[in-house]
Design a protein around this motif. Structure first.
Motif, PDB file in Angstrom:
ATOM      1  N   VAL A 210     -33.041 -16.643 -14.412  1.00  0.00           N
ATOM      2  CA  VAL A 210     -33.069 -17.815 -14.596  1.00  0.00           C
ATOM      3  C   VAL A 210     -31.494 -18.124 -15.002  1.00  0.00           C
ATOM      4  CG1 VAL A 210     -33.888 -20.058 -15.619  1.00  0.00           C
ATOM      5  CG2 VAL A 210     -35.521 -18.404 -14.421  1.00  0.00           C
ATOM      6  N   ALA A 211     -31.239 -17.507 -16.249  1.00  0.00           N
ATOM      7  CA  ALA A 211     -29.882 -17.617 -17.250  1.00  0.00           C
ATOM      8  C   ALA A 211     -28.586 -17.409 -16.394  1.00  0.00           C
ATOM      9  CB  ALA A 211     -29.997 -16.830 -18.168  1.00  0.00           C
ATOM     10  N   ASN A 212     -28.909 -16.320 -15.318  1.00  0.00           N
ATOM     11  CA  ASN A 212     -27.921 -15.869 -14.617  1.00  0.00           C
ATOM     12  C   ASN A 212     -27.846 -16.804 -12.948  1.00  0.00           C
ATOM     13  OD1 ASN A 212     -26.300 -14.120 -16.174  1.00  0.00           O
ATOM     14  ND2 ASN A 212     -28.358 -12.989 -15.831  1.00  0.00           N
ATOM     15  N   GLU A 213     -28.605 -17.728 -12.925  1.00  0.00           N
ATOM     16  CA  GLU A 213     -28.896 -18.502 -11.487  1.00  0.00           C
ATOM     17  C   GLU A 213     -29.001 -17.521 -10.414  1.00  0.00           C
ATOM     18  OE1 GLU A 213     -25.256 -20.787 -11.239  1.00  0.00           O
ATOM     19  OE2 GLU A 213     -25.820 -22.083 -12.893  1.00  0.00           O
ATOM     20  N   SER A 214     -29.966 -16.468 -10.602  1.00  0.00           N
ATOM     21  CA  SER A 214     -30.328 -15.366  -9.824  1.00  0.00           C
ATOM     22  C   SER A 214     -31.721 -15.596  -8.912  1.00  0.00           C
ATOM     23  CB  SER A 214     -30.005 -14.061 -10.312  1.00  0.00           C
ATOM     24  OG  SER A 214     -28.845 -13.760 -10.824  1.00  0.00           O
TER      25      SER A 214
END
Length: 232
Positions: free
Chosen positions: A118-122
């Motif tokens: 989620v943090a890396n927009e993956s």
């Protein structure tokens, strides 16, 4: 609170979804991730590698030559390790490689991996992930519309088995489909993007946030889907 965009099958952003802070918003614990990944890879080993000692290889019952008078070293069997076709010294023997990890650590590792996605927009959330018929071209078209870069490994996690999705993906080397109950840290870290429908997100939040078992979460989601269909 972490949030992500919800896409439709056409790759269009249709909604914004707030995710559970307890599951998708934790600080990744690298030490626990390393320990769980190591244990999972170790547990894949069969541990059946085996070699034969001098007592297990065939032959060698007769003394190769007399004890004295030849000028050579005394030998009692041609199956000693120094001879060709002899036994192996300190070779591998069958033994278990199992490495147990506490349940809380396994769940923390999965929450850490999901939070990192989620943090890396993956993490890509789709409203629904289904196909009318098994066709690889349709799956490639879908993946090209979603915000996953070409050439990256994509993991699709389904709340229930969809034969059309599975058959449409099996010939795509960079994509993989698995049931959400098979979620594990190695697959999450190995793939660059994770695609999940809304029901999968709901299942994960119930299991890793509310503490329900996999069976309870599946039954609850099935009930919610049936209720929604009856209302419609």
């Amino acid at each position: 609170m972490p949030s992500t965009t919800v896409y439709n099958m056409a790759g269009e952003a249709v909604d914004k979804l707030e995710l559970s802070e307890q599951v998708f918003g934790v600080t990744p614990n690298v030490a626990v991730l390393h320990q769980v990944v190591t244990a999972q890879l170790v547990n894949r080993r069969q541990g059946n590698a085996s070699t034969k000692t001098r007592s297990e290889v065939s032959g060698g019952n007769k003394k190769p030559y007399k004890q004295k008078g030849t000028g050579r070293a005394r030998q009692g069997s041609t199956r000693a390790p120094q001879f060709r076709h002899g036994g192996t010294v300190f070779g591998p023997r069958p033994h278990p490689y199992h490495h147990d990890v506490p349940k809380k650590m396994r769940r923390l590792a999965i929450r850490s991996a999901l939070s990192d996605k989620v943090a890396n927009e993956s993490l890509i959330v789709v409203k629904d992930l289904s196909l009318e018929s098994p066709r690889t071209k349709d799956m490639l078209n879908l993946l090209s519309k979603l915000p996953s870069h070409q050439g990256k490994r994509v993991l699709m996690m389904l709340p229930q088995r969809d034969e059309n999705v599975v058959l449409s993906t099996r010939n795509i080397p960079m994509a993989k489909v698995q049931h959400v109950s098979s979620i594990n840290v190695v697959e999450l870290l190995k793939h660059d993007y994770v695609v999940m429908p809304l029901d999968t997100i709901r299942w994960i939040e119930m299991v890793f946030g509310e503490g329900l078992s996999a069976e309870e979460a599946s039954h609850k989601i099935a009930g919610e889907v049936a209720a929604a269909e009856s209302e419609a």
